[in-house]
Design an enzyme around this catalytic site. Structure first.
Site, PDB file in Angstrom:
ATOM      1  N   GLY A  79       0.829  -1.202   0.000  1.00  0.00           N
ATOM      2  CA  GLY A  79       0.000   0.000   0.000  1.00  0.00           C
ATOM      3  C   GLY A  79       0.857   1.243   0.000  1.00  0.00           C
ATOM      4  O   GLY A  79       0.520   2.255   0.624  1.00  0.00           O
ATOM      5  N   THR A 127      -3.769  -1.099   8.769  1.00  0.00           N
ATOM      6  CA  THR A 127      -5.118  -0.888   8.236  1.00  0.00           C
ATOM      7  C   THR A 127      -6.173  -0.884   9.351  1.00  0.00           C
ATOM      8  O   THR A 127      -6.146  -1.739  10.244  1.00  0.00           O
ATOM      9  CB  THR A 127      -5.454  -1.990   7.222  1.00  0.00           C
ATOM     10  OG1 THR A 127      -4.416  -2.070   6.243  1.00  0.00           O
ATOM     11  CG2 THR A 127      -6.776  -1.716   6.526  1.00  0.00           C
ATOM     12  N   ASN A 128      -7.089   0.051   9.290  1.00  0.00           N
ATOM     13  CA  ASN A 128      -8.155   0.159  10.289  1.00  0.00           C
ATOM     14  C   ASN A 128      -9.414  -0.595   9.890  1.00  0.00           C
ATOM     15  O   ASN A 128      -9.672  -0.777   8.697  1.00  0.00           O
ATOM     16  CB  ASN A 128      -8.493   1.638  10.512  1.00  0.00           C
ATOM     17  CG  ASN A 128      -7.576   2.290  11.511  1.00  0.00           C
ATOM     18  OD1 ASN A 128      -7.277   1.710  12.554  1.00  0.00           O
ATOM     19  ND2 ASN A 128      -7.111   3.492  11.201  1.00  0.00           N
ATOM     20  N   ARG A 161     -13.743   4.108  12.260  1.00  0.00           N
ATOM     21  CA  ARG A 161     -12.863   3.053  11.769  1.00  0.00           C
ATOM     22  C   ARG A 161     -13.664   1.803  11.403  1.00  0.00           C
ATOM     23  O   ARG A 161     -13.297   1.053  10.504  1.00  0.00           O
ATOM     24  CB  ARG A 161     -11.803   2.729  12.836  1.00  0.00           C
ATOM     25  CG  ARG A 161     -10.833   3.893  13.089  1.00  0.00           C
ATOM     26  CD  ARG A 161      -9.844   3.573  14.211  1.00  0.00           C
ATOM     27  NE  ARG A 161      -8.931   4.683  14.445  1.00  0.00           N
ATOM     28  CZ  ARG A 161      -9.144   5.658  15.314  1.00  0.00           C
ATOM     29  NH1 ARG A 161     -10.263   5.665  16.020  1.00  0.00           N
ATOM     30  NH2 ARG A 161      -8.259   6.621  15.488  1.00  0.00           N
ATOM     31  N   ASN A 164     -12.092  -3.565   4.106  1.00  0.00           N
ATOM     32  CA  ASN A 164     -10.695  -3.679   4.506  1.00  0.00           C
ATOM     33  C   ASN A 164     -10.337  -5.091   4.956  1.00  0.00           C
ATOM     34  O   ASN A 164      -9.205  -5.541   4.759  1.00  0.00           O
ATOM     35  CB  ASN A 164     -10.362  -2.668   5.600  1.00  0.00           C
ATOM     36  CG  ASN A 164     -10.182  -1.272   5.049  1.00  0.00           C
ATOM     37  OD1 ASN A 164     -10.201  -1.067   3.837  1.00  0.00           O
ATOM     38  ND2 ASN A 164     -10.025  -0.301   5.923  1.00  0.00           N
ATOM     39  N   HIS A 196      -8.196   0.353  19.568  1.00  0.00           N
ATOM     40  CA  HIS A 196      -7.764   1.578  18.899  1.00  0.00           C
ATOM     41  C   HIS A 196      -9.022   2.193  18.300  1.00  0.00           C
ATOM     42  O   HIS A 196      -9.359   1.979  17.143  1.00  0.00           O
ATOM     43  CB  HIS A 196      -6.741   1.260  17.809  1.00  0.00           C
ATOM     44  CG  HIS A 196      -6.339   2.463  16.997  1.00  0.00           C
ATOM     45  ND1 HIS A 196      -5.809   3.596  17.561  1.00  0.00           N
ATOM     46  CD2 HIS A 196      -6.410   2.709  15.658  1.00  0.00           C
ATOM     47  CE1 HIS A 196      -5.553   4.481  16.621  1.00  0.00           C
ATOM     48  NE2 HIS A 196      -5.917   3.967  15.453  1.00  0.00           N
ATOM     49  N   ARG A 222       0.455   9.936  21.480  1.00  0.00           N
ATOM     50  CA  ARG A 222      -0.359  11.151  21.501  1.00  0.00           C
ATOM     51  C   ARG A 222      -0.690  11.557  22.932  1.00  0.00           C
ATOM     52  O   ARG A 222      -0.658  12.741  23.285  1.00  0.00           O
ATOM     53  CB  ARG A 222      -1.647  10.915  20.699  1.00  0.00           C
ATOM     54  CG  ARG A 222      -1.442  10.874  19.193  1.00  0.00           C
ATOM     55  CD  ARG A 222      -2.654  10.321  18.470  1.00  0.00           C
ATOM     56  NE  ARG A 222      -2.554  10.506  17.024  1.00  0.00           N
ATOM     57  CZ  ARG A 222      -3.295   9.846  16.135  1.00  0.00           C
ATOM     58  NH1 ARG A 222      -4.190   8.955  16.549  1.00  0.00           N
ATOM     59  NH2 ARG A 222      -3.151  10.074  14.835  1.00  0.00           N
TER      60      ARG A 222
END
Length: 321
Positions: A7, A121-122, A90, A97, A177, A153
């Site tokens: 990707g 990938t989500n 997501r 996906n 996530h 973060r």
């Protein structure tokens, strides 16, 4: 070491490939794209090579649409998928996906059977499970980026609030996530001192901080169309940790089989000891009652969604485990 990025024409994929090319421990980066994007990925390789020359870095950058070129890769990074907009969750991209990740995980197993798969990938927790089942690899060699970027973060936000260097912040986000991420506030410390013992903690708005971390990706997507640099650095950081056999503890998505409070048959973000062979150990986590409740909720939520996604793949692809 050879690292392949599937990707590599996507914004996260090419940013990750560029970041990896700069790492001294990586000798070759393979940029994998679909046949129709081959010209673009060739252009990306030329552009990256010019940048590496300017930085006096010697690395082989190979653009390709042929999966045979990923052979002998130590790590294969899967970034391919349907990109989400700022209005999408997501989970909105989960079904298309999952089919993409399952197909590519099978191809990785065929052409790079000794590699470690790193899933970006989500929704990454479910996609890691899909890659684990489709590849047939041992769970130690199928990892998702998971809460690693979330934790970075969070460290940054805490450092800003307390006006202390980010290296002194020790904290983690675990679980999903996504909406059901869990901040381990009870064990968060600054320079070895529990965060609750700092005077500034009284003005520390935990809910606002968690909300900012949860929506960080959407904020960036809304402003510029996609996240790039944050995920790219988190990816190269993870890859470097593996290749250097650093034995660091990162918060990544891995398959659980009862190691943490009996949670099993699901992939979630948890602290893992990471080395040259992938996940060497899942680190037990001590939580307070609220954190544990939230973690169990995350596990149930992801597991339910995972079961639905896996049902859509039945008959479409060989899920070997």
């Amino acid at each position: 070491m050879k690292v392949s990025v599937i990707g590599a024409t996507g914004r996260v994929g090419k940013a990750a490939a560029f970041s990896l090319a700069e790492e001294s421990v990586v000798s070759e980066v393979v940029l994998v794209s679909r046949e129709k994007s081959l010209s673009q990925v060739q252009g990306e390789a030329l552009d990256m090579n010019d940048a590496m020359a300017a930085k006096d870095i010697r690395v082989s950058i190979t653009p390709t649409s042929n999966f045979e070129d990923i052979s002998d890769s130590k790590i294969v990074v899967i970034t391919s998928g349907v990109p989400r907009t700022s209005e999408m969750t997501r989970m909105d991209v989960a079904v298309p996906n999952a089919k993409i990740v399952a197909e590519y995980a099978c191809l990785v197993a065929k052409h790079a059977p000794e590699s470690i798969i790193l899933v970006i990938t989500n929704p990454v927790d479910i996609m890691t499970y899909v890659a684990y089942k489709a590849s047939g690899f041992p769970r130690s060699r199928v990892i998702g980026l998971g809460n690693h970027l979330d934790s970075l973060r969070l460290k940054n936000l805490i450092a800003k609030h307390f006006n202390i260097h980010v290296s002194e912040i020790h904290t983690r986000i675990i679980g999903e996530h996504g909406d059901h991420m869990v901040l381990l506030l009870s064990s968060t410390s600054i320079g070895g001192i529990l965060v609750k013992d700092f005077p500034q903690y009284q003005s520390f708005d935990v809910e606002t901080i968690v909300d900012k971390v949860k929506n960080a990706g959407s904020y960036v997507i809304n402003k510029k169309g996609a996240t790039e640099y944050g995920p790219a650095f988190a990816i190269s950081n993870t890859v470097k940790t593996i290749i250097n056999d650093e034995k660091r503890i990162l918060t990544l998505t891995t398959y659980l089989d009862g190691e943490i409070y009996g949670v099993g048959d699901v992939c979630l973000g948890v602290p893992v000891k990471l080395g040259i062979n992938g996940v060497e150990r899942i680190i037990g986590v001590k939580m307070n009652d609220k954190e544990l409740e939230d973690f169990i909720t995350a596990a149930k939520t992801v597991k339910k969604a995972k079961d639905e996604i896996m049902a859509t793949l039945e008959g479409e692809i060989n899920l070997s485990k």
